[in-house]
Design an enzyme around this catalytic site. Structure first.
Site, PDB file in Angstrom:
ATOM      1  N   LYS A   1       9.920  -0.392  22.899  1.00  0.00           N
ATOM      2  CA  LYS A   1      10.811   0.556  22.203  1.00  0.00           C
ATOM      3  C   LYS A   1      10.892   1.931  22.870  1.00  0.00           C
ATOM      4  CE  LYS A   1      10.480  -1.636  17.680  1.00  0.00           C
ATOM      5  NZ  LYS A   1      10.301  -1.453  16.237  1.00  0.00           N
TER       6      LYS A   1
ATOM      7  N   ARG B   1      -5.962   6.986  12.767  1.00  0.00           N
ATOM      8  CA  ARG B   1      -7.285   6.821  13.387  1.00  0.00           C
ATOM      9  C   ARG B   1      -7.492   7.881  14.469  1.00  0.00           C
ATOM     10  NH1 ARG B   1      -8.289   1.339  16.679  1.00  0.00           N
ATOM     11  NH2 ARG B   1      -6.475   2.175  17.772  1.00  0.00           N
TER      12      ARG B   1
ATOM     13  N   SER C   1       9.669 -14.041  16.151  1.00  0.00           N
ATOM     14  CA  SER C   1      10.692 -13.197  15.533  1.00  0.00           C
ATOM     15  C   SER C   1      11.505 -13.976  14.497  1.00  0.00           C
ATOM     16  CB  SER C   1      11.633 -12.652  16.608  1.00  0.00           C
ATOM     17  OG  SER C   1      12.658 -11.905  15.983  1.00  0.00           O
ATOM     18  N   LEU C   2      11.767 -13.299  13.372  1.00  0.00           N
ATOM     19  CA  LEU C   2      12.631 -13.899  12.347  1.00  0.00           C
ATOM     20  C   LEU C   2      14.087 -13.468  12.539  1.00  0.00           C
ATOM     21  CD1 LEU C   2      10.315 -13.244   9.274  1.00  0.00           C
ATOM     22  CD2 LEU C   2      10.925 -15.492  10.160  1.00  0.00           C
ATOM     23  N   SER C   3      14.329 -12.558  13.505  1.00  0.00           N
ATOM     24  CA  SER C   3      15.683 -12.015  13.672  1.00  0.00           C
ATOM     25  C   SER C   3      16.732 -13.078  14.021  1.00  0.00           C
ATOM     26  CB  SER C   3      15.677 -10.903  14.724  1.00  0.00           C
ATOM     27  OG  SER C   3      14.939  -9.809  14.234  1.00  0.00           O
TER      28      SER C   3
ATOM     29  N   GLY D   1       5.258   4.160  16.483  1.00  0.00           N
ATOM     30  CA  GLY D   1       6.717   4.137  16.358  1.00  0.00           C
ATOM     31  C   GLY D   1       7.190   3.938  14.920  1.00  0.00           C
TER      32      GLY D   1
HETATM   33  P1  NAP Z   1       2.329   1.367  17.592  1.00  0.00           P
HETATM   34  O1  NAP Z   1       3.327   2.374  18.014  1.00  0.00           O
HETATM   35  O2  NAP Z   1       1.552   0.615  18.612  1.00  0.00           O
HETATM   36  O3  NAP Z   1       1.276   2.134  16.623  1.00  0.00           O
HETATM   37  C1  NAP Z   1       0.161   1.440  16.148  1.00  0.00           C
HETATM   38  C2  NAP Z   1      -0.530   2.267  15.062  1.00  0.00           C
HETATM   39  O4  NAP Z   1      -1.570   1.462  14.496  1.00  0.00           O
HETATM   40  C3  NAP Z   1      -1.198   3.546  15.563  1.00  0.00           C
HETATM   41  O5  NAP Z   1      -1.125   4.528  14.567  1.00  0.00           O
HETATM   42  C4  NAP Z   1      -2.647   3.083  15.766  1.00  0.00           C
HETATM   43  O6  NAP Z   1      -3.590   4.115  15.655  1.00  0.00           O
HETATM   44  C5  NAP Z   1      -2.812   2.171  14.579  1.00  0.00           C
HETATM   45  N1  NAP Z   1      -3.906   1.217  14.772  1.00  0.00           N
HETATM   46  C6  NAP Z   1      -3.926   0.146  15.603  1.00  0.00           C
HETATM   47  N2  NAP Z   1      -5.076  -0.505  15.496  1.00  0.00           N
HETATM   48  C7  NAP Z   1      -5.827   0.168  14.567  1.00  0.00           C
HETATM   49  C8  NAP Z   1      -7.118  -0.027  14.020  1.00  0.00           C
HETATM   50  N3  NAP Z   1      -7.884  -1.053  14.381  1.00  0.00           N
HETATM   51  N4  NAP Z   1      -7.548   0.850  13.084  1.00  0.00           N
HETATM   52  C9  NAP Z   1      -6.765   1.886  12.704  1.00  0.00           C
HETATM   53  N5  NAP Z   1      -5.519   2.117  13.171  1.00  0.00           N
HETATM   54  C10 NAP Z   1      -5.066   1.262  14.110  1.00  0.00           C
HETATM   55  O7  NAP Z   1       2.969   0.255  16.652  1.00  0.00           O
HETATM   56  P2  NAP Z   1       4.312   0.387  15.764  1.00  0.00           P
HETATM   57  O8  NAP Z   1       5.468   0.042  16.590  1.00  0.00           O
HETATM   58  O9  NAP Z   1       4.263   1.672  15.047  1.00  0.00           O
HETATM   59  O10 NAP Z   1       4.099  -0.815  14.749  1.00  0.00           O
HETATM   60  C11 NAP Z   1       3.198  -0.700  13.668  1.00  0.00           C
HETATM   61  C12 NAP Z   1       3.459  -1.809  12.678  1.00  0.00           C
HETATM   62  O11 NAP Z   1       4.771  -1.679  12.174  1.00  0.00           O
HETATM   63  C13 NAP Z   1       3.340  -3.226  13.251  1.00  0.00           C
HETATM   64  O12 NAP Z   1       2.510  -3.965  12.406  1.00  0.00           O
HETATM   65  C14 NAP Z   1       4.727  -3.798  13.155  1.00  0.00           C
HETATM   66  O13 NAP Z   1       4.739  -5.147  12.734  1.00  0.00           O
HETATM   67  C15 NAP Z   1       5.337  -2.969  12.051  1.00  0.00           C
HETATM   68  N6  NAP Z   1       6.802  -2.874  12.182  1.00  0.00           N
HETATM   69  C16 NAP Z   1       7.538  -3.555  11.286  1.00  0.00           C
HETATM   70  C17 NAP Z   1       8.913  -3.523  11.363  1.00  0.00           C
HETATM   71  C18 NAP Z   1       9.704  -4.283  10.351  1.00  0.00           C
HETATM   72  O14 NAP Z   1      10.903  -4.454  10.544  1.00  0.00           O
HETATM   73  N7  NAP Z   1       9.080  -4.687   9.260  1.00  0.00           N
HETATM   74  C19 NAP Z   1       9.544  -2.796  12.363  1.00  0.00           C
HETATM   75  C20 NAP Z   1       8.766  -2.091  13.270  1.00  0.00           C
HETATM   76  C21 NAP Z   1       7.380  -2.151  13.166  1.00  0.00           C
HETATM   77  P3  NAP Z   1      -4.086   4.906  16.966  1.00  0.00           P
HETATM   78  O15 NAP Z   1      -3.049   5.965  17.229  1.00  0.00           O
HETATM   79  O16 NAP Z   1      -5.392   5.472  16.568  1.00  0.00           O
HETATM   80  O17 NAP Z   1      -4.193   3.908  18.084  1.00  0.00           O
END
Ligand code: NAP
Length: 294
Positions: free
Chosen positions: A91, A178, A37-39, A157
């Site tokens: 979350k 997907r 984490s960078l937080s 999320g």
């Molecule tokens: P999540 O709730 O677990 O959702 C993951 C998503 O990725 C789902 O839509 C999933 O599709 C898809 N996915 C996973 N593996 C895949 C693959 N091999 N091919 C196609 N789709 C795939 O995760 P999240 O919390 O939304 O987080 C997603 C991203 O947001 C992470 O990379 C995280 O680092 C980033 N994020 C960044 C910040 C920031 O402050 N920059 C904050 C929050 C999150 P399925 O539904 O088909 O499984």
């Protein structure tokens, strides 16, 4: 010694400083692997910059799914703890453990921020979602959202936070995922459209593309959006970030194609700016926080 006591001792400075440190409120990020984490860098630099490092400190804590409930109860019962940043995979799971949840977090279905208020012997844990602000602010710095067509890739999320953010500002949204059923469920919750990841041709017509899957955190991860579909007129936001990957392959491809690009660290910054305000009651020193992580 419990894990929380251990946490409050970590990075303990010299005996001379310890008296002041004893009274500091602790904010903490809990996630599966908090090492990345960078937080802590972002918040601790901000405390120093506005002269409140004698009142607040921010620490990382890795927490497994099995440990979550016990950890939250530990924070509730220890008056040193003031704020919790919640990361993957907690979350959603954290929501039933709280006393109140902000309406935006309820609509998004995820809490990434918990504020602990203590008054007259009562302790109240309130959950918020600041991820949607982390998506809205960088977009508004580049483009007006009203009437814009937004393609969101992913239905987890981060995608839900993105959908909430842009709909609030009057954009229209189509979700591509997907697992099509998940895209359809999200679309139904927010009254927007859904499509399959297998046919992304029409994203070329969108004004804004937001990539919100977790593919791209490792250097070898595949790009889920074909480079040929990214156009110079696009604002392209890749929310993915990883401590060791300053720019994802998708972000670099979008820049090559001449799109206006936004990276995951900018989302981290703006969700953190709002967290800082909720934890400390003070305006965040944005430039200091930006310098700490970007
Ligand atoms: P999540 O709730 O677990 O959702 C993951 C998503 O990725 C789902 O839509 C999933 O599709 C898809 N996915 C996973 N593996 C895949 C693959 N091999 N091919 C196609 N789709 C795939 O995760 P999240 O919390 O939304 O987080 C997603 C991203 O947001 C992470 O990379 C995280 O680092 C980033 N994020 C960044 C910040 C920031 O402050 N920059 C904050 C929050 C999150 P399925 O539904 O088909 O499984």
């Amino acid at each position: 010694m419990s894990r929380l006591e251990d946490l409050s001792m970590k990075n303990e400075p010299t005996i001379k400083e310890s008296e002041a440190i004893d009274n500091r409120l602790i904010c903490v990020v809990i996630t599966a692997n908090a090492t990345y984490s960078l937080s802590p860098d972002m918040h601790n630099r901000a405390y120093e910059a506005i002269g409140i490092a004698d009142q607040f400190t921010y620490k990382p804590l890795s927490v497994t799914e099995e440990e979550l409930e016990r950890t939250i109860e530990g924070f509730r019962n220890d008056e040193k703890f003031r704020g919790i940043s919640v990361g993957v995979p907690h979350k959603q799971a954290v929501m039933p453990l709280l006393d109140h949840i902000d309406p935006a977090a309820i609509k998004i279905g995820a809490v990434n921020t918990i504020v602990i208020d203590r008054e007259n012997g009562n302790t109240v844990l309130t959950g918020y979602n600041t991820d949607w602000i982390g998506i809205r602010e960088p977009l508004l710095k580049r483009i007006e959202l009203k009437g814009k067509r937004v393609a969101i890739v992913g239905a987890g999320g981060a995608a839900r936070a993105a959908t909430y953010a842009v709909l609030q500002e009057g954009a229209t949204v189509k979700i591509y995922n997907r697992t099509l059923d998940k895209a359809k469920a999200l679309a139904q919750d927010f009254n927007c459209e859904a499509g399959s990841l297998d046919d992304l041709t029409e994203i070329q017509e969108a004004d804004i593309i937001i990539h919100a899957t977790n593919q791209g955190m490792k250097p070898g991860d595949p790009m889920l959006i074909p480079e040929d579909f990214i156009q110079p007129h696009h604002v392209f936001f890749d929310v993915v970030y990883h401590r060791d990957v300053p720019e994802t392959n998708l972000y670099k491809a979008a820049r090559r194609k001449g799109a206006t690009v936004i990276g995951g660290r900018e989302m981290l910054l703006w969700q953190g700016v709002e967290q800082f305000r909720l934890f400390t009651g003070r305006d965040a020193p944005v430039e200091v926080m930006e310098k700490a992580i970007i």
